[in-house]
Design a protein around this motif. Structure first.
Motif, short mmCIF file in Angstrom:
data_model
loop_
_atom_site.label_atom_id
_atom_site.label_comp_id
_atom_site.label_asym_id
_atom_site.label_seq_id
_atom_site.Cartn_x
_atom_site.Cartn_y
_atom_site.Cartn_z
N UNK A 95 0.84 -1.19 0.00
CA UNK A 95 0.00 0.00 0.00
C UNK A 95 0.89 1.25 0.00
N UNK A 96 0.55 2.23 -0.82
CA UNK A 96 1.36 3.46 -0.87
C UNK A 96 1.22 4.24 0.43
N UNK A 102 0.49 11.91 -1.60
CA UNK A 102 0.51 13.38 -1.66
C UNK A 102 1.47 13.85 -2.74
N UNK A 103 2.64 13.19 -2.83
CA UNK A 103 3.61 13.56 -3.85
C UNK A 103 3.08 13.33 -5.26
N UNK A 159 4.08 -3.36 -13.42
CA UNK A 159 4.02 -3.98 -12.10
C UNK A 159 3.17 -3.15 -11.14
N UNK A 160 3.30 -1.83 -11.23
CA UNK A 160 2.49 -0.95 -10.39
C UNK A 160 1.01 -1.13 -10.70
N UNK A 167 -4.80 -4.85 -5.33
CA UNK A 167 -5.31 -4.20 -4.13
C UNK A 167 -6.77 -3.82 -4.27
N UNK A 168 -7.16 -3.39 -5.48
CA UNK A 168 -8.56 -3.05 -5.73
C UNK A 168 -9.45 -4.29 -5.62
N UNK A 169 -9.01 -5.39 -6.22
CA UNK A 169 -9.78 -6.64 -6.12
C UNK A 169 -9.88 -7.09 -4.67
N UNK A 170 -8.79 -6.97 -3.92
CA UNK A 170 -8.82 -7.35 -2.52
C UNK A 170 -9.80 -6.50 -1.73
#
Length: 320
Positions: A95-96, A102-103, A159-160, A167-170
Motif C-alpha cells: 500500500x502506498x 501526496x507527492x 508492475x504498479x 489491491x482493488x480486487x482485494x
C-alpha cells in the motif's frame, strides 16, 4: 486447445467477439495474479482462501467458454466456498504511503481524471463508429489510460498497475462477482418461465386495456425486481415478458420508448439495493465507510423522485 485455436481462426466468429474473448482472458490472468500474490502474502490471515477464490475466478474467465458447463458449474461452487466460509480477505502490504500519495497528487494533480475519462470516451467511440463491442472499447480505454499515467510518471510501470489492480480486487472481494452472477440470473429466470408466472399474477390487478395502470405496474415492477436482482438488464427481460409485452406493448405503445424508459426505472431500483454491489457496496468498501448502507440511504430520495418522473414521462409520451 483445439477449440481455442478454431475459435480465433473461424471466419464465422466476428472480430468483436474475438477481441472480447481476449479481454476476458486478460481479466482472468489478472485475477489469477491476484490469487497468486495473495497466496504469497503473509500479512493476509486468509491468504489460502483468497488465493483459491481469485485463481478459480480467473480460470473461469480464461477457459469458461471451452469447458463443459458441468465443469464450469463445479468451478463456480469451488470459487464461492471460501467466500461463504468468510475465508476471503486482504493483506496490508504494497500500500502506498500518505507521503507517496501526496507527492503523486502534487505532480499529477487534476490531470488524474483524464485517464479515467478515456474509458468512457473509448467505449463511446467503439459503440458509435465501429461494429466492435463497447466493452472492447472500454478495455482499450484502460490501455489508453495506462499509457497516459505512464506518461505522467514513469514510475507507473506494469508492475504498479498489476499490484494496484490486485489491491482493488482485494478491497472489493467476492462482491465483485455479484453483478456477473445477477446478470446470469436474469437469463435463468426467463428460461424458467418466471415472466409467465408474473404475468398470471398481475393479470388480476391490471384492468384489461388500461394502458396507464399497465405502465405504472411495469415501471414500479422494474424498480422492485431490479432491487431483488441487483441488475436492471436482467430484470427487464423477465418483466417485459411478464408485464411489458401483454399489458403495455400489446396496446400499441412504442417498444423503443417503453423499453428505454423502463430500463431507466430499473436503474432507480439499482440506487436502492445492496444487491447492486458494484454501485452501492463497492464505494463503501473502497472508502472504508462506517455505515455499510450509507450510499443507499443518500440515494433513496433521489431514486424515488426519478422513478416518479420516469413514470410520468412514459405516460405522457405513450398514453396521452
Amino acid at each position: 486447445m483445439t477449440e481455442f485455436i478454431q475459435f480465433f481462426q473461424s471466419s464465422d466468429v466476428t472480430l468483436s467477439d474475438k477481441l472480447l474473448e481476449v479481454a476476458y482472458i486478460v481479466m482472468g490472468l489478472i485475477a489469477v495474479y491476484a490469487g497468486v500474490r495473495n497466496a504469497q502474502d503473509k500479512t493476509n490471515p486468509k491468504r489460502m482462501g483468497t488465493a483459491i477464490f481469485w485463481v478459480v475466478c480467473g480460470m473461469l474467465f480464461i477457459v469458461g467458454r471451452w469447458v463443459p458447463s458441468t465443469v464450469a458449474g463445479a468451478l463456480v461452487v469451488v470459487m464461492v466456498l471460501p467466500a461463504i466460509c468468510k475465508q476471503v480477505g486482504r493483506g496490508t502490504g504494497d500500500e502506498p504511503t500518505a507521503e507517496e500519495m501526496q507527492g503523486n497528487y502534487e505532480k499529477i494533480g487534476m490531470k488524474l481524471f483524464v485517464p479515467a475519462l478515456s474509458l468512457g470516451v473509448m467505449a463511446l467511440v467503439f459503440a458509435l463508429f465501429t461494429n466492435i463491442s463497447s466493452l472492447v472499447g472500454l478495455t482499450f480505454g484502460v490501455v489508453v489510460g495506462g499509457l497516459m499515467l505512464f506518461a505522467f510518471s514513469h514510475k507507473n510501470t506494469p508492475t504498479v498497475f498489476l499490484n494496484d489492480t490486485r489491491r482493488m480486487l482485494d478491497a472489493v472481494g467476492p462482491l465483485s462477482m455479484l453483478p456477473i452472477l445477477l446478470a446470469a440470473l436474469g437469463s435463468i429466470f426467463t428460461a424458467a418461465g418466471v415472466g409467465d408466472v408474473i404475468s398470471h399474477l398481475v393479470s388480476g390487478v391490471i384492468p384489461q386495456g388500461n394502458l396507464v395502470v399497465g405502465i405504472v405496474v411495469y415501471a414500479v415492477g422494474m424498480a422492485v425486481f431490479t432491487m431483488v436482482m441487483g441488475n436492471a438488464y436482467g430484470a427487464i427481460t423477465v418483466l417485459t415478458v411478464g408485464i411489458g409485452a401483454p399489458f403495455v406493448l400489446s396496446l400499441g405503445a412504442d417498444p423503443a420508448l417503453v423499453g428505454s424508459v423502463a430500463l431507466t426505472c430499473g436503474f432507480c431500483g439499482t440506487l436502492m439495493t445492496p444487491m447492486a454491489a458494484n454501485f452501492n457496496i463497492l464505494p463503501v468498501a473502497i472508502l472504508e465507510m462506517k455505515d455499510s448502507y450509507g450510499v443507499i440511504k443518500k440515494q433513496i430520495p433521489i431514486a424515488l423522485i426519478m422513478l416518479v418522473a420516469q413514470i410520468a414521462y412514459m405516460i405522457v409520451m405513450t398514453a396521452l
